[in-house]
Design a protein around this motif. Structure first.
Motif, PDB file in Angstrom:
ATOM      1  N   TYR A   1      43.978  56.106  35.721  1.00 15.56           N
ATOM      2  CA  TYR A   1      44.347  54.707  35.473  1.00 15.56           C
ATOM      3  C   TYR A   1      45.852  54.532  35.225  1.00 15.56           C
ATOM      4  CZ  TYR A   1      39.299  54.169  34.967  1.00 15.56           C
ATOM      5  OH  TYR A   1      37.951  54.161  35.194  1.00 15.56           O
ATOM      6  N   LYS A   2      46.383  55.352  34.334  1.00 13.31           N
ATOM      7  CA  LYS A   2      47.806  55.197  33.992  1.00 13.31           C
ATOM      8  C   LYS A   2      48.694  55.489  35.202  1.00 13.31           C
ATOM      9  CE  LYS A   2      51.293  54.795  31.024  1.00 13.31           C
ATOM     10  NZ  LYS A   2      52.411  55.237  31.832  1.00 13.31           N
TER      11      LYS A   2
ATOM     12  N   VAL B   1      47.053  49.014  32.091  1.00 12.27           N
ATOM     13  CA  VAL B   1      45.698  49.484  32.342  1.00 12.27           C
ATOM     14  C   VAL B   1      44.727  48.509  31.686  1.00 12.27           C
ATOM     15  CG1 VAL B   1      44.044  51.328  31.893  1.00 12.27           C
ATOM     16  CG2 VAL B   1      46.422  51.895  32.455  1.00 12.27           C
ATOM     17  N   ALA B   2      43.683  48.132  32.403  1.00 15.17           N
ATOM     18  CA  ALA B   2      42.707  47.190  31.865  1.00 15.17           C
ATOM     19  C   ALA B   2      41.922  47.831  30.733  1.00 15.17           C
ATOM     20  CB  ALA B   2      41.760  46.731  32.973  1.00 15.17           C
ATOM     21  N   LYS B   3      41.663  47.020  29.719  1.00 13.37           N
ATOM     22  CA  LYS B   3      40.780  47.463  28.640  1.00 13.37           C
ATOM     23  C   LYS B   3      39.483  46.676  28.764  1.00 13.37           C
ATOM     24  CE  LYS B   3      41.568  49.803  25.539  1.00 13.37           C
ATOM     25  NZ  LYS B   3      41.286  51.235  25.306  1.00 13.37           N
ATOM     26  N   GLY B   4      38.687  47.028  29.759  1.00  8.26           N
ATOM     27  CA  GLY B   4      37.451  46.309  30.000  1.00  8.26           C
ATOM     28  C   GLY B   4      37.636  45.179  30.989  1.00  8.26           C
ATOM     29  N   PRO B   5      36.650  44.292  31.088  1.00  2.24           N
ATOM     30  CA  PRO B   5      36.654  43.277  32.147  1.00  2.24           C
ATOM     31  C   PRO B   5      37.478  42.039  31.863  1.00  2.24           C
ATOM     32  CG  PRO B   5      34.624  43.141  30.894  1.00  2.24           C
ATOM     33  CD  PRO B   5      35.377  44.321  30.335  1.00  2.24           C
ATOM     34  N   ILE B   6      37.934  41.848  30.619  1.00  5.25           N
ATOM     35  CA  ILE B   6      38.641  40.609  30.269  1.00  5.25           C
ATOM     36  C   ILE B   6      40.122  40.899  30.031  1.00  5.25           C
ATOM     37  CG2 ILE B   6      38.718  38.636  28.701  1.00  5.25           C
ATOM     38  CD1 ILE B   6      36.149  38.869  30.339  1.00  5.25           C
TER      39      ILE B   6
ATOM     40  N   MET C   1      43.097  36.807  26.213  1.00  3.53           N
ATOM     41  CA  MET C   1      41.958  35.897  26.259  1.00  3.53           C
ATOM     42  C   MET C   1      40.924  36.279  25.214  1.00  3.53           C
ATOM     43  SD  MET C   1      41.213  35.353  30.335  1.00  3.53           S
ATOM     44  CE  MET C   1      39.670  34.564  29.906  1.00  3.53           C
ATOM     45  N   LEU C   2      40.156  35.284  24.761  1.00 10.86           N
ATOM     46  CA  LEU C   2      38.968  35.578  23.976  1.00 10.86           C
ATOM     47  C   LEU C   2      38.113  36.569  24.778  1.00 10.86           C
ATOM     48  CD1 LEU C   2      36.999  34.847  21.603  1.00 10.86           C
ATOM     49  CD2 LEU C   2      36.034  33.102  23.126  1.00 10.86           C
ATOM     50  N   GLY C   3      37.560  37.567  24.097  1.00 12.04           N
ATOM     51  CA  GLY C   3      36.720  38.540  24.802  1.00 12.04           C
ATOM     52  C   GLY C   3      37.466  39.783  25.227  1.00 12.04           C
ATOM     53  N   HIS C   4      38.793  39.816  24.997  1.00 16.85           N
ATOM     54  CA  HIS C   4      39.546  41.046  25.251  1.00 16.85           C
ATOM     55  C   HIS C   4      39.603  41.843  23.947  1.00 16.85           C
ATOM     56  CE1 HIS C   4      42.661  43.766  26.801  1.00 16.85           C
ATOM     57  NE2 HIS C   4      43.164  43.687  25.579  1.00 16.85           N
ATOM     58  N   PHE C   5      39.277  43.132  24.040  1.00 20.17           N
ATOM     59  CA  PHE C   5      39.258  43.977  22.847  1.00 20.17           C
ATOM     60  C   PHE C   5      40.124  45.207  23.102  1.00 20.17           C
ATOM     61  CE2 PHE C   5      35.224  41.705  23.187  1.00 20.17           C
ATOM     62  CZ  PHE C   5      35.260  40.964  22.016  1.00 20.17           C
ATOM     63  N   GLU C   6      41.252  45.248  22.425  1.00 17.95           N
ATOM     64  CA  GLU C   6      42.202  46.335  22.653  1.00 17.95           C
ATOM     65  C   GLU C   6      41.614  47.680  22.232  1.00 17.95           C
ATOM     66  OE1 GLU C   6      44.885  45.443  24.301  1.00 17.95           O
ATOM     67  OE2 GLU C   6      45.569  47.532  24.463  1.00 17.95           O
TER      68      GLU C   6
ATOM     69  N   PHE D   1      37.365  48.983  36.138  1.00 20.42           N
ATOM     70  CA  PHE D   1      38.346  47.990  35.688  1.00 20.42           C
ATOM     71  C   PHE D   1      39.720  48.655  35.742  1.00 20.42           C
ATOM     72  CE2 PHE D   1      34.334  47.583  33.274  1.00 20.42           C
ATOM     73  CZ  PHE D   1      33.854  46.441  33.906  1.00 20.42           C
ATOM     74  N   PHE D   2      40.508  48.313  36.753  1.00 20.37           N
ATOM     75  CA  PHE D   2      41.757  49.040  37.007  1.00 20.37           C
ATOM     76  C   PHE D   2      42.919  48.574  36.132  1.00 20.37           C
ATOM     77  CE2 PHE D   2      39.698  49.708  41.192  1.00 20.37           C
ATOM     78  CZ  PHE D   2      39.717  51.092  41.202  1.00 20.37           C
ATOM     79  N   TYR D   3      43.399  47.381  36.418  1.00 19.45           N
ATOM     80  CA  TYR D   3      44.623  46.955  35.724  1.00 19.45           C
ATOM     81  C   TYR D   3      44.783  45.438  35.735  1.00 19.45           C
ATOM     82  CZ  TYR D   3      46.601  46.918  40.528  1.00 19.45           C
ATOM     83  OH  TYR D   3      46.843  46.694  41.864  1.00 19.45           O
ATOM     84  N   ASN D   4      45.666  44.995  34.847  1.00 17.15           N
ATOM     85  CA  ASN D   4      46.079  43.591  34.807  1.00 17.15           C
ATOM     86  C   ASN D   4      47.542  43.529  35.228  1.00 17.15           C
ATOM     87  OD1 ASN D   4      44.358  43.897  31.800  1.00 17.15           O
ATOM     88  ND2 ASN D   4      43.538  42.714  33.491  1.00 17.15           N
ATOM     89  N   PRO D   5      47.832  43.043  36.418  1.00 18.97           N
ATOM     90  CA  PRO D   5      49.230  42.943  36.842  1.00 18.97           C
ATOM     91  C   PRO D   5      49.941  41.818  36.117  1.00 18.97           C
ATOM     92  CG  PRO D   5      47.807  41.908  38.460  1.00 18.97           C
ATOM     93  CD  PRO D   5      46.895  42.516  37.411  1.00 18.97           C
TER      94      PRO D   5
END
Length: 538
Positions: A319-320, A333-338, A342-347, A503-507
């Motif tokens: 991922y990195k 790197v994405a931490k899950g699907p959100i 946003m609400l629902g993102h959990f670091e 879940f790859f990444y958030n650009p």
């Protein structure tokens, strides 16, 4: 998906760009030629130009679900405006609900004029939402909670819901929530006649800019002019004319923004950004987006119908390294699907990390100690980022004995294959998602909720416990966000265990704008949109 269609089909033909001119109030216009040669304008004091990579789709606020929100968000307005810091008044000045979030009352701004000269009232709000629901296309689903609407008076409207929902957040949606002039549009004809009228390059909004019909060409250029009677007024350093110029070639857009021929653009080659950051003629704006890249496993085909195989492949993703190589660090790197923010993102979500030994162990447990199977991976042809990710996956999974056939396809072909019989469809599909409006339910419902017919759930995944958690969370968003977050976390932990997708990444959103403008602020709730009203001359 809907937005993938237009945004990631890279058109390699360099189009001739014809500058607009002869518009009232315009002091000068820049020019460019079919050969891509550009000339620096003497001054652009009354014109601001957004160089954009994809053509427009439609202009009907009830049905548009793609690129054209870059236009609509400047000529129409919603009741509420989303910002990363919270919801702000827009056409509504305040709102409140009953205790369980099933009845919402919105108080409208007074003195707002449509471009036709008509005054905006609660009847326009009711008519606009009813039309979107009646047409039932594109983003119409956002209004599903509504049972009925009541016009209390000209500036008050009450919504009665079938189930609790965060209606102010819905009312801020980038898609399907724009308020139209019902009195004017009703004279045109039925819904189809209205759509035809709008798609000719006309509008019926309240926004700060008006469509210029005879300057509308969805493939090359969209010209907007200042609405003199805009409710928020104007200052002398704002722009009378705003142009969205379609320039598919990213290198040409880069050349144009550094020369000042256009004032703002995005999606430039990432390799060039360090150089642009040193260029005194431009500024680079980098902010986190609400976009994410996924790879969906076909959970209906062997061997990917085995959870252990999906988990193994998820561990065999660097991922990195992907973020460093593909995004050059312009993303995370994405931490899950959100996405983050946003609400629902959990670091602190326990997500997959690169562990090739763990991957081999899981494959052996699944009955594939030496791999020995082949997978077909599809991605959108022309998307260089997806192509690079696909090549990295192919190389890594080869270490497991898994052969990957990479199949670039245009989006229509990719979409058709994905929506065919899952037993004959691709094994893995790569795709981006960003929110219709910024709720985790938009992500989790569309991509992972059980579906009687395939729509956007392209991993064909179905888990009743997951569905129950997100359905309940959605009803609590407006009245108990802590409880909603707990349920979303439970659902995402189920996804991590079942591994229906990678879940790859958030650009990051990266805009580059010329030194001649100021005031730009990216709003991830309105993807790709430049709010021209916010821009000022330096």
């Amino acid at each position: 998906m809907k937005k993938e269609l237009a945004l990631f089909m890279l058109v390699i033909t360099v189009m001739g760009v014809v500058a607009s001119g002869c518009l009232s109030g315009q002091e000068s216009t820049p020019t460019s030629t079919a050969s891509g040669e550009t000339s620096t304008p003497e001054k652009t004091t009354n014109v601001v130009i957004y160089g954009y990579g994809s053509e427009m789709i439609t202009l009907d606020p009830s049905t548009e679900f793609s690129n054209s929100i870059v236009v609509l968000a400047n000529v129409y307005e919603c009741l509420v405006k989303y910002t990363p810091n919270g919801l702000e008044p827009w056409l509504a000045t305040s709102w409140e609900s009953n205790e369980n979030g099933t009845v919402w009352t919105f108080h409208l701004r007074k003195g707002v004029k449509f471009h036709t000269g008509n005054t905006m009232t609660a009847e326009d709000v009711k008519w606009s939402i009813e039309r979107t629901l009646r047409m039932g296309l594109g983003p119409a689903f956002i209004w599903d909670p509504i049972d009925k609407m009541e016009v209390v008076d000209d500036y008050t409207i009450k919504f009665y819901l079938k189930y609790p929902a965060n209606l102010p957040l819905t009312a801020s949606s980038a898609y399907g929530a724009y308020i139209m002039d019902s009195k004017y549009l009703s004279t045109i004809g039925d819904d189809n006649a209205i759509a035809d009228w709008l798609n000719q390059g006309q509008d019926a909004g309240t926004g700060p800019y008006i469509m210029v019909k005879d300057k509308y060409d969805p493939k090359t250029e969209i010209v907007l002019k200042k609405f003199d009677d805009y409710w928020s007024g104007w200052s002398g350093d704002q722009f009378d004319i705003a142009v969205i110029k379609i320039v598919p070639d990213a290198s040409l857009r880069e050349q144009m923004v550094t020369s000042g021929e256009i004032q703002i653009t995005r999606d430039l080659p990432l390799d060039d950004l360090p150089k642009l950051q040193e260029n005194p003629s431009v500024k680079v704006d980098q902010t986190a987006s609400y976009q994410e890249l996924y790879a969906f496993f076909n959970t209906k085909k062997e061997p990917l119908n085995n959870k252990l195989v999906r988990q193994a492949l998820s561990y065999a993703v660097p991922y990195k390294d992907i973020v460093d190589y593909v995004l050059h660090g312009y993303g995370e790197v994405a931490k899950g699907p959100i996405p983050k923010g946003m609400l629902g993102h959990f670091e602190d979500m326990d997500t997959y990390t690169y562990d090739i030994d763990k991957a081999k162990q899981l494959l052996a447990q699944a009955g594939y100690p030496d791999g020995g199977f082949k997978l077909v991976l599809t991605y959108t042809q022309g998307d260089q980022a997806e192509a690079k990710v696909a090549e990295i996956i192919k190389a890594e999974w080869k270490k497991l004995g898994v052969d990957v056939e990479i199949r670039p396809m245009n989006w229509e072909q990719q979409w058709a294959l994905a929506k065919s019989d899952p037993s004959k469809a691709q094994d893995i599909l790569m795709m981006y998602w960003w929110p219709t409006y910024p709720t985790p339910y938009d992500f989790l419902f569309n991509m992972f909720h059980c579906e009687p017919e395939v729509n956007f759930n392209l991993c064909y995944y179905c888990n009743d416990e997951f569905d129950k958690a997100i359905d309940e969370a959605a009803t609590l968003e407006g009245i108990n966000q802590d409880k909603a977050a707990q349920l979303y976390r439970k659902a995402e932990e189920i996804l991590m265990e079942d591994a229906p997708a990678i879940f790859f990444y958030n650009p990051d959103d990266v805009y580059v704008y010329h030194k001649s403008i100021t005031g730009f602020k990216d709003n991830p709730g309105y993807p790709q949109v430049v709010f021209f009203y916010d821009l000022h001359k330096v």
